[in-house]
Design a protein around this motif. Sequence first.
Motif, PDB file in Angstrom:
ATOM      1  N   ALA A  46       0.815  -1.224   0.000  1.00  0.00           N
ATOM      2  CA  ALA A  46       0.000   0.000   0.000  1.00  0.00           C
ATOM      3  C   ALA A  46       0.844   1.267   0.000  1.00  0.00           C
ATOM      4  O   ALA A  46       0.441   2.289  -0.544  1.00  0.00           O
ATOM      5  CB  ALA A  46      -0.944   0.005   1.197  1.00  0.00           C
ATOM      6  N   SER A  47       2.012   1.211   0.659  1.00  0.00           N
ATOM      7  CA  SER A  47       2.850   2.424   0.688  1.00  0.00           C
ATOM      8  C   SER A  47       4.179   2.171  -0.026  1.00  0.00           C
ATOM      9  O   SER A  47       5.203   2.734   0.351  1.00  0.00           O
ATOM     10  CB  SER A  47       3.101   2.839   2.140  1.00  0.00           C
ATOM     11  OG  SER A  47       3.739   1.776   2.822  1.00  0.00           O
ATOM     12  N   GLU A  86       1.396   3.361  11.305  1.00  0.00           N
ATOM     13  CA  GLU A  86       0.390   2.530  10.630  1.00  0.00           C
ATOM     14  C   GLU A  86      -0.516   3.397   9.749  1.00  0.00           C
ATOM     15  O   GLU A  86      -0.872   3.008   8.643  1.00  0.00           O
ATOM     16  CB  GLU A  86      -0.429   1.749  11.663  1.00  0.00           C
ATOM     17  CG  GLU A  86       0.414   0.705  12.380  1.00  0.00           C
ATOM     18  CD  GLU A  86      -0.404  -0.229  13.255  1.00  0.00           C
ATOM     19  OE1 GLU A  86      -1.617  -0.351  13.021  1.00  0.00           O
ATOM     20  OE2 GLU A  86       0.181  -0.828  14.170  1.00  0.00           O
ATOM     21  N   GLY A 114      -0.874   5.574   1.923  1.00  0.00           N
ATOM     22  CA  GLY A 114      -0.374   5.207   0.585  1.00  0.00           C
ATOM     23  C   GLY A 114      -1.492   4.737  -0.333  1.00  0.00           C
ATOM     24  O   GLY A 114      -1.425   4.923  -1.555  1.00  0.00           O
ATOM     25  N   LEU A 115      -2.525   4.130   0.258  1.00  0.00           N
ATOM     26  CA  LEU A 115      -3.676   3.683  -0.547  1.00  0.00           C
ATOM     27  C   LEU A 115      -4.293   4.870  -1.281  1.00  0.00           C
ATOM     28  O   LEU A 115      -4.698   4.761  -2.435  1.00  0.00           O
ATOM     29  CB  LEU A 115      -4.738   3.024   0.350  1.00  0.00           C
ATOM     30  CG  LEU A 115      -4.391   1.679   0.986  1.00  0.00           C
ATOM     31  CD1 LEU A 115      -5.449   1.307   2.020  1.00  0.00           C
ATOM     32  CD2 LEU A 115      -4.300   0.585  -0.061  1.00  0.00           C
ATOM     33  N   HIS A 123       1.217   4.316   6.548  1.00  0.00           N
ATOM     34  CA  HIS A 123       1.197   3.221   5.572  1.00  0.00           C
ATOM     35  C   HIS A 123      -0.119   3.209   4.807  1.00  0.00           C
ATOM     36  O   HIS A 123      -0.132   3.134   3.580  1.00  0.00           O
ATOM     37  CB  HIS A 123       1.413   1.891   6.311  1.00  0.00           C
ATOM     38  CG  HIS A 123       1.175   0.684   5.454  1.00  0.00           C
ATOM     39  ND1 HIS A 123       1.973   0.376   4.371  1.00  0.00           N
ATOM     40  CD2 HIS A 123       0.212  -0.274   5.505  1.00  0.00           C
ATOM     41  CE1 HIS A 123       1.512  -0.728   3.804  1.00  0.00           C
ATOM     42  NE2 HIS A 123       0.442  -1.135   4.462  1.00  0.00           N
ATOM     43  N   LEU A 124      -1.220   3.329   5.543  1.00  0.00           N
ATOM     44  CA  LEU A 124      -2.539   3.274   4.895  1.00  0.00           C
ATOM     45  C   LEU A 124      -2.794   4.486   3.998  1.00  0.00           C
ATOM     46  O   LEU A 124      -3.556   4.396   3.031  1.00  0.00           O
ATOM     47  CB  LEU A 124      -3.643   3.146   5.953  1.00  0.00           C
ATOM     48  CG  LEU A 124      -3.635   1.814   6.708  1.00  0.00           C
ATOM     49  CD1 LEU A 124      -4.704   1.797   7.784  1.00  0.00           C
ATOM     50  CD2 LEU A 124      -3.839   0.621   5.768  1.00  0.00           C
TER      51      LEU A 124
END
Lengths: 249, 231
Positions: free
Chosen positions: A22-23, B145, B151-152, B148-149
């Motif tokens: 996702a990243s 965290e 990035g979606l 990271h999400l």
Amino acid sequence: MEKRLPKKILGRVLLRCFTLQASWNFEKLQGLGAFYALAPALRWLHRGGDPGPALRRHLGYFNTHPYMASPVLGTMLALEERIGRGEETALGVQEFKSMVMAPYAAMGDALFWGGIRPLAAVIALFLAAKGSLWAPVVFLAIFNLPHLWFRVFGLIRGYRLELDVVEGIRKYHLPDLAVRCKEGTVILLGGFSAYLVFLCLRKESLPALWGLLLLPAVFLCARLVRKGLSSQLLVLLVAATVVFIIHLG
Amino acid sequence: MGAGHYLLGASVAVISGLDRTAFPQIMISRPIVVGPLTGWLLGNPSAGLQVGLLVELLWLGRLPVGAAIPPDDTQVTVGATALAIGMGGEMSGASPLALSLLATLVAMPLGKVGQLFDRGARNWNEKLLQRSEEALAENDWQAIERSHLAGLGHFALASLATFGVIVGAGSLVLHSLAPILLPLTAKSANWLRVVFPLVGVAAILATINVRRALTLFSASFVSAFLLLWLL
């Protein structure tokens, strides 16, 4: 060794594995994704104390095939569990990760991207050429059965077998399986191309055996692609030529 | 086709675009899947199936290995399907096959921007990495965290932008050139339907790492062809 992680936590890790990329970035590739996947388990393993050092260990570079990441992450969790108990491990978490990431990436790329995906696509294309809307369903079923099997059992086996997972995966002879899939793809591509050409000649009311002349044309195109011509440019050039010839004729 | 249909197309573009790299990679992003899916949602699954058939093999040999970003065949398929169905609504009586072919021919070169947007999303994700390192210094694990999400969102925006370019520029090109190109495409539709997959087959044969690939392919092609001829 007795395994402590509850199924619920392993389930969360498994679900998070699906967001591994996702990243994705050019610096640490799947690094943040691996951290995200492992975080619930690491927090649980260190629930009495400070999970900081363990979490910090996993905020680095990570890069393997996304489907083959499951056994790697499973084994990393098992090693973390041992470290948390103060036990000795034959390999450190970082050593294990560095050792398997690249070979697993190569195996996964060859098997899933280079082997199973084209094979499933060609089978589905036969149905699509017949106009069947089952084509996407068949593609998804053929591709995702091995994919999901690897994701789910890869994580479980990685966690259970620990370092022995390397031997466990070796037994599947994945590179050989990839070659068999590719050979199957090439054979099916031959049949699929013949079917398309035959249908076209029949619709155009042309002698069927003329279709054999298209075989050298495919070889020529393959040679041009190998020489560096993009398939996109090639398809535009061939399409323009076909339109021009038919317009003149 | 109204704005609602394009919004539906954009939703498919985002979901399937995420599937390419970010989540969950179950291959709904493949042209053979996303084409019929888009077509079904826009009321013409056959048009989507046709576009999927044309595009599927073209870049199948370009593997997403390491940092390599293959051309965005997902958005080409979604965009071409939306354009073909949209054009079909405006040009009643036009051959559905010719519409799918023309839309695909127009969408294909525009798909190149997908690679640029995808690269942009991956570069943008590097900022998330910096943010995570700052959060690490503060032991704020939840923030890492969340980074990271996030990035979606970047990948979703890249997909949406690609779809927007394909549909926007594609509509302009088609509205001005369709009256000239559509009759030409319709006349050669049966041949063009073969050209796309055969060039895709050639590209796969050129890149697949199989010993005697050409021999295997030829043997299979000739046997299947003769069998079809005899039956």
